[in-house]
Design a protein around this motif. Structure first.
Motif, PDB file in Angstrom:
ATOM      1  N   PRO A  75      92.654  32.823  96.879  1.00 46.84           N
ATOM      2  CA  PRO A  75      91.333  33.453  97.093  1.00 46.84           C
ATOM      3  C   PRO A  75      91.307  34.430  98.281  1.00 46.84           C
ATOM      4  CG  PRO A  75      91.200  31.031  97.144  1.00 46.84           C
ATOM      5  CD  PRO A  75      92.643  31.387  97.250  1.00 46.84           C
ATOM      6  N   THR A  76      92.412  34.500  99.047  1.00 52.86           N
ATOM      7  CA  THR A  76      92.431  35.394 100.216  1.00 52.86           C
ATOM      8  C   THR A  76      93.401  36.559  99.972  1.00 52.86           C
ATOM      9  OG1 THR A  76      93.998  33.850 101.237  1.00 52.86           O
ATOM     10  CG2 THR A  76      91.681  33.644 101.877  1.00 52.86           C
ATOM     11  N   SER A  77      94.703  36.312 100.156  1.00 54.13           N
ATOM     12  CA  SER A  77      95.658  37.429 100.055  1.00 54.13           C
ATOM     13  C   SER A  77      95.763  38.001  98.635  1.00 54.13           C
ATOM     14  CB  SER A  77      97.045  36.980 100.523  1.00 54.13           C
ATOM     15  OG  SER A  77      96.979  36.585 101.866  1.00 54.13           O
ATOM     16  N   ARG A 100      94.404  42.368  94.989  1.00 57.58           N
ATOM     17  CA  ARG A 100      93.855  42.805  93.686  1.00 57.58           C
ATOM     18  C   ARG A 100      92.637  43.705  93.852  1.00 57.58           C
ATOM     19  NH1 ARG A 100      92.537  37.688  90.516  1.00 57.58           N
ATOM     20  NH2 ARG A 100      91.888  39.185  88.919  1.00 57.58           N
ATOM     21  N   ILE A 101      91.877  43.471  94.921  1.00 59.66           N
ATOM     22  CA  ILE A 101      90.636  44.250  95.097  1.00 59.66           C
ATOM     23  C   ILE A 101      90.902  45.565  95.842  1.00 59.66           C
ATOM     24  CG2 ILE A 101      88.333  44.239  96.179  1.00 59.66           C
ATOM     25  CD1 ILE A 101      88.430  41.093  95.702  1.00 59.66           C
ATOM     26  N   THR A 102      91.745  45.502  96.887  1.00 57.22           N
ATOM     27  CA  THR A 102      91.918  46.700  97.731  1.00 57.22           C
ATOM     28  C   THR A 102      93.292  47.335  97.597  1.00 57.22           C
ATOM     29  OG1 THR A 102      92.865  45.578  99.668  1.00 57.22           O
ATOM     30  CG2 THR A 102      90.458  45.561  99.486  1.00 57.22           C
ATOM     31  N   GLY A 103      94.261  46.642  96.979  1.00 57.37           N
ATOM     32  CA  GLY A 103      95.620  47.179  96.882  1.00 57.37           C
ATOM     33  C   GLY A 103      96.409  47.018  98.178  1.00 57.37           C
ATOM     34  N   ASP A 104      95.922  46.209  99.109  1.00 59.53           N
ATOM     35  CA  ASP A 104      96.568  46.044 100.414  1.00 59.53           C
ATOM     36  C   ASP A 104      98.016  45.521 100.264  1.00 59.53           C
ATOM     37  OD1 ASP A 104      95.672  45.630 103.535  1.00 59.53           O
ATOM     38  OD2 ASP A 104      97.210  44.207 102.919  1.00 59.53           O
ATOM     39  N   LYS A 105      98.960  46.282 100.782  1.00 59.06           N
ATOM     40  CA  LYS A 105     100.385  45.980 100.623  1.00 59.06           C
ATOM     41  C   LYS A 105     100.808  44.724 101.407  1.00 59.06           C
ATOM     42  CE  LYS A 105     103.435  48.071  98.129  1.00 59.06           C
ATOM     43  NZ  LYS A 105     103.796  47.216  96.993  1.00 59.06           N
ATOM     44  N   ALA A 106     100.250  44.589 102.619  1.00 60.43           N
ATOM     45  CA  ALA A 106     100.617  43.426 103.443  1.00 60.43           C
ATOM     46  C   ALA A 106     100.142  42.143 102.758  1.00 60.43           C
ATOM     47  CB  ALA A 106     100.004  43.557 104.832  1.00 60.43           C
ATOM     48  N   PHE A 139      99.792  41.707  99.592  1.00 58.19           N
ATOM     49  CA  PHE A 139     100.689  41.530  98.433  1.00 58.19           C
ATOM     50  C   PHE A 139     101.976  40.817  98.855  1.00 58.19           C
ATOM     51  CE2 PHE A 139     104.310  43.264  95.998  1.00 58.19           C
ATOM     52  CZ  PHE A 139     103.952  42.884  94.715  1.00 58.19           C
ATOM     53  N   ASN A 140     102.581  41.294  99.941  1.00 59.81           N
ATOM     54  CA  ASN A 140     103.836  40.698 100.407  1.00 59.81           C
ATOM     55  C   ASN A 140     103.639  39.248 100.833  1.00 59.81           C
ATOM     56  OD1 ASN A 140     105.658  42.799  99.974  1.00 59.81           O
ATOM     57  ND2 ASN A 140     104.918  43.874 101.776  1.00 59.81           N
ATOM     58  N   LYS A 141     102.536  39.026 101.526  1.00 67.15           N
ATOM     59  CA  LYS A 141     102.243  37.671 101.985  1.00 67.15           C
ATOM     60  C   LYS A 141     102.065  36.738 100.773  1.00 67.15           C
ATOM     61  CE  LYS A 141      99.038  37.992 104.979  1.00 67.15           C
ATOM     62  NZ  LYS A 141      97.711  37.952 105.618  1.00 67.15           N
ATOM     63  N   ALA A 142     101.327  37.201  99.785  1.00 70.01           N
ATOM     64  CA  ALA A 142     101.056  36.369  98.606  1.00 70.01           C
ATOM     65  C   ALA A 142     102.346  36.042  97.854  1.00 70.01           C
ATOM     66  CB  ALA A 142     100.056  37.077  97.695  1.00 70.01           C
TER      67      ALA A 142
END
Ligand code: GLY
Length: 389
Positions: free
Chosen positions: A106-108, A113-119, A121-124
């Motif tokens: 529910p976080t990363s 998925r909502i903002t496209g944030d790369k960091a 994505f990597n964390k997830a």
């Protein structure tokens, strides 16, 4: 929109507005916290004391859902802040456990998925690898918890719990993202084990199962948070309802939808007897009466997804039962005032058998996942189709 949603449109809109009115303020007030409950009406904060606590992703997830449902940027700011606070948990690898899906889906995953944030994505994906690594290859299951008290015997080494069905969507997501089905295969093995060893023929569930670590066979069922090892812990049933519905959505394997329906039917049959207010344990003695709102909220999320998968008259049935549960909760369990940070009051961590257990875990308290699943259910009923899991 189906006829059940049409009939209930006024209630759905009014309830969503009441939620937004309250949470738009609490969102700012609790921005720098990872709340798990409230103390005298004020959110506690696990961000420093226990960043690895399993419920620490729900607050951020609730903020993402509210952001998507209202476009109010304040919710987004709190969601992003909560993910930053959660980073503290990554500093202690041995503190990570099977519930990393509850924390980072529910976080990363949501952030990416909502903002496209790369960091994010990597964390997830890193966290998906952590969950993947807990798989017992011989036994075919994902281990629950870590070695309690660092005991040389590691007595819970071969235990699984029904709750983990809500963690494995992290593995489905990882496979969908990287186009490699090895993560999903582990999720599928675990879900199949849950059908075999956790879900009983009457739709109730075993909370904790001990396995043979060579063959994976069921060795023993242990009492978990319900009344006994043969009883029916309602939140455990709700994990099965929603978890199996999610496994069906991610894999399209009919056996998961069948399991979701079997457990949903048990949940409905039992909670109807108490006017749709779910007891902590459906098979506990009649007195004392302990409710668990969170079980109803999570089961309702599962029933709404079952309804969408089935469609037609059968679908309308599960949608209607989900709404019956949510309406009962709205009337009896919810607090929309500004003098209490939590929305849902009557949750229960575990069935208390005596005063000592009662002191450790009081019944009828706010728990952040009760709020989360209520918001998620209402978000779905409003017609939003972002499935956070
Ligand atoms: N996953 C732990 C609980 O349901 O309380």
């Amino acid at each position: 929109m189906g006829k059940t949603l049409e009939t209930n449109a006024q209630w759905i809109n009014d309830t969503w507005e009441k939620i937004d009115r309250k949470l738009s303020k609490v969102c700012i007030k609790s921005r720098d916290k990872l709340p798990s409950t409230t103390v005298d009406g004020v959110h506690d904060d696990r961000s420093v004391t226990s960043p690895e606590w399993w419920t620490n992703g729900f607050w951020g997830g609730m903020m993402w859902l509210m952001y998507l449902g209202t476009q109010n940027e304040e919710y987004k700011k709190t969601a992003i802040r909560s993910e930053e606070l959660l980073d503290k948990a990554l500093e202690n690898y041995k503190g990570l456990h099977h519930d990393v899906g509850f924390m980072w889906i529910p976080t990363s995953v949501a952030n990416y998925r909502i903002t496209g944030d790369k960091a994010a994505f990597n964390k997830a994906l890193y966290i998906a690898s952590v969950l993947f690594s807990r798989y017992n290859i011989d036994g075919g299951y994902i281990r629950a918890w870590n070695n309690w008290n660092d005991s040389p015997e590691d007595p819970n080494k071969t235990w699984t719990i029904i709750d983990c069905l809500l963690n494995i969507p992290l593995l489905y997501w990882a496979s969908e993202e990287i186009g490699d089905d090895r993560f999903a295969k582990v999720a599928i093995r675990h879900a199949d084990m849950a059908i075999r060893d956790h879900i009983r023929p009457d739709g109730s569930v075993n909370h904790i199962v001990e396995h043979d670590d060579k063959t994976g066979e069921l060795v023993k069922v242990h009492t978990g948070q319900g009344y006994s090892e043969t009883s029916s812990w309602s939140r455990g049933v709700s994990w099965a309802v929603y978890g199996m519905a999610l496994s069906y959505i991610h894999t399209k394997q009919q056996r998961y939808l069948d399991a979701a329906i079997l457990t949903a039917d048990h949940f409905i049959e039992c909670c109807k007897k108490t006017n749709y207010l779910p007891l902590v344990d459906f098979y506990a003695p009649e007195e004392p009466v302990y409710y668990d709102a969170s079980a109803g909220m999570c089961a309702a999320c599962g029933m709404i997804e079952i309804a969408k998968c089935l469609g037609g008259e059968r679908g309308e049935y599960y949608m209607n039962e989900a709404i019956n549960i949510l309406k009962a909760a709205d009337e009896h369990f919810c607090n929309y005032s500004d003098d209490e940070d939590a929305l849902v009051l009557m949750n229960c961590g575990r069935y208390p058998h005596n005063e000592k257990e009662m002191a450790r875990s009081k019944p009828h308290v706010p728990l952040i996942f009760g709020d989360f699943y209520f918001v998620e259910a209402m978000f779905k009923l409003k017609g939003n189709d972002f499935l956070i899991w």
